[in-house]
Motif scaffolding. Structure first.
Motif, PDB file in Angstrom:
ATOM      1  N   LEU A 167      -3.008 -15.784  74.026  1.00 54.82           N
ATOM      2  CA  LEU A 167      -3.485 -17.163  74.203  1.00 54.82           C
ATOM      3  C   LEU A 167      -2.925 -17.737  75.509  1.00 54.82           C
ATOM      4  N   GLU A 168      -1.664 -17.492  75.736  1.00 53.63           N
ATOM      5  CA  GLU A 168      -1.017 -17.924  76.988  1.00 53.63           C
ATOM      6  C   GLU A 168      -1.723 -17.277  78.195  1.00 53.63           C
ATOM      7  N   TYR A 169      -2.011 -15.995  78.070  1.00 54.01           N
ATOM      8  CA  TYR A 169      -2.723 -15.247  79.118  1.00 54.01           C
ATOM      9  C   TYR A 169      -4.087 -15.884  79.402  1.00 54.01           C
ATOM     10  N   GLN A 170      -4.766 -16.277  78.326  1.00 58.19           N
ATOM     11  CA  GLN A 170      -6.118 -16.836  78.492  1.00 58.19           C
ATOM     12  C   GLN A 170      -6.099 -18.207  79.164  1.00 58.19           C
ATOM     13  N   GLN A 171      -4.913 -18.838  79.167  1.00 59.69           N
ATOM     14  CA  GLN A 171      -4.828 -20.147  79.826  1.00 59.69           C
ATOM     15  C   GLN A 171      -4.503 -20.017  81.320  1.00 59.69           C
ATOM     16  N   GLU A 221     -14.121 -13.273  74.526  1.00 63.22           N
ATOM     17  CA  GLU A 221     -14.686 -12.812  75.807  1.00 63.22           C
ATOM     18  C   GLU A 221     -13.599 -12.469  76.822  1.00 63.22           C
ATOM     19  N   ASN A 222     -12.373 -12.873  76.533  1.00 66.30           N
ATOM     20  CA  ASN A 222     -11.310 -12.709  77.526  1.00 66.30           C
ATOM     21  C   ASN A 222     -10.070 -12.039  76.922  1.00 66.30           C
ATOM     22  N   ILE A 223     -10.320 -10.945  76.211  1.00 65.24           N
ATOM     23  CA  ILE A 223      -9.210 -10.170  75.645  1.00 65.24           C
ATOM     24  C   ILE A 223      -8.727  -9.198  76.728  1.00 65.24           C
ATOM     25  N   PRO A 224      -7.414  -9.151  77.003  1.00 68.15           N
ATOM     26  CA  PRO A 224      -6.952  -8.210  78.024  1.00 68.15           C
ATOM     27  C   PRO A 224      -7.330  -6.776  77.664  1.00 68.15           C
ATOM     28  N   GLN A 225      -7.779  -6.031  78.650  1.00 73.23           N
ATOM     29  CA  GLN A 225      -8.180  -4.651  78.403  1.00 73.23           C
ATOM     30  C   GLN A 225      -6.932  -3.779  78.176  1.00 73.23           C
TER      31      GLN A 225
END
Ligand code: IPE
Ligand code: IPE
Ligand code: MG
Length: 242
Positions: free
Chosen positions: A226-230, A7-11
């Motif tokens: 993964l780092e971005y999603q945190q 749900e939170n993949i960078p565009q």
């Protein structure tokens, strides 16, 4: 990759592909060998990004300042660009990738420019993923050009000074067709921007990797996401408002 939140993949992911020369040196090889090996990493990044549904991938391949490198290295990089475009065309077709380029393309040698235009035309109808190559690109130069064009419009009476706002600037940037990057990844261990998308990265999350670009695999892409999603993207607000 299993740990990623779909749900939170960078565009939009932008990558500063750095460290080719140093990597080659540790192998006792010429810098150019690093650039050649780096092409494999481009494929890793593109296929890895497509696999999880990234819509925009932008790769910093050659900066305005890279024209100051030794002639031999510049020629090798330009040759590699033409070869890679030829080789990757089937991949673009297979994955429905639209190729774009930003930067002062008029500076490129004619055969590079022509191959680039040809590949862009052949892939212009695809919509699955947009791959943008930054070539002879410098963000300060880009902003100077925007300023000149806006000043010219004001001079011609087509635009009033009061109508200049963030939108008018954004619409005149080389990147007007893509959203701002959500995530920037830089390999090679340096933690700097090197004149890349200065305006566009106002709220981009940045991940710096110590590995050199030829060592980049899709796992590094997924680790960075993964780092971005945190991270919590607050855009100036406080946590409770999000
Ligand atoms: C990045 O690798 C590729 C380009 C800038 C064209 P470098 O060539 O900068 O490699 P290092 O940073 O010198 O190791
Ligand atoms: C940035 O790398 C440009 C590209 C990756 C194309 P450089 O190697 O040119 O950056 P600096 O000089 O170390 O800042
Ligand atoms: Mg470098």
């Amino acid at each position: 990759m299993e740990q990623l939140n779909p749900e939170n993949i960078p565009q939009h992911i932008a990558i500063i592909m750095d460290g080719n020369g140093r990597w080659a040196k540790t192998k006792g090889r010429l810098r150019v060998f690093g650039h050649e090996t780096g092409v494999k990493s481009v494929r890793e990044a593109l296929e890895g990004a497509m696999h999880i549904g990234v819509k925009y991938l932008t790769l910093y391949a050659f900066s305005s300042e890279n024209w100051n490198r030794p002639r031999f290295e510049i020629n090798a990089l330009m040759g590699l660009l033409v070869d890679s475009l030829k080789k990757e065309l089937p991949t673009f077709h297979k994955n429905q990738v639209k190729l774009h380029a930003i930067g002062d393309l008029s500076q490129l040698p004619k055969r590079c420019y022509n191959k680039l235009q040809e590949t862009m035309e052949e892939t212009s109808h695809y919509t699955t993923c947009t791959l943008t190559l930054a070539l002879s690109y410098g963000s300060r130069q880009e902003l100077v050009n925007v300023t000149r064009r806006l000043a010219e419009k004001v001079k011609q009476g087509e635009l009033s000074v009061d109508d200049i706002n963030e939108q008018t600037i954004q619409q005149d940037l080389d990147t007007h067709f893509i959203p701002d990057p959500d995530l920037l990844i830089r390999t090679g261990g340096e933690q700097r921007i090197s004149n890349f998308m200065l305006w566009q990265m106002a709220y981009t999350e940045m991940v710096f990797l110590d590995i050199m670009w030829p060592e980049f695999h899709r796992e590094h892409l997924y680790e960075s996401i993964l780092e971005y999603q945190q991270r919590e993207r607050r855009f100036g607000k406080i946590s409770e408002q999000l």
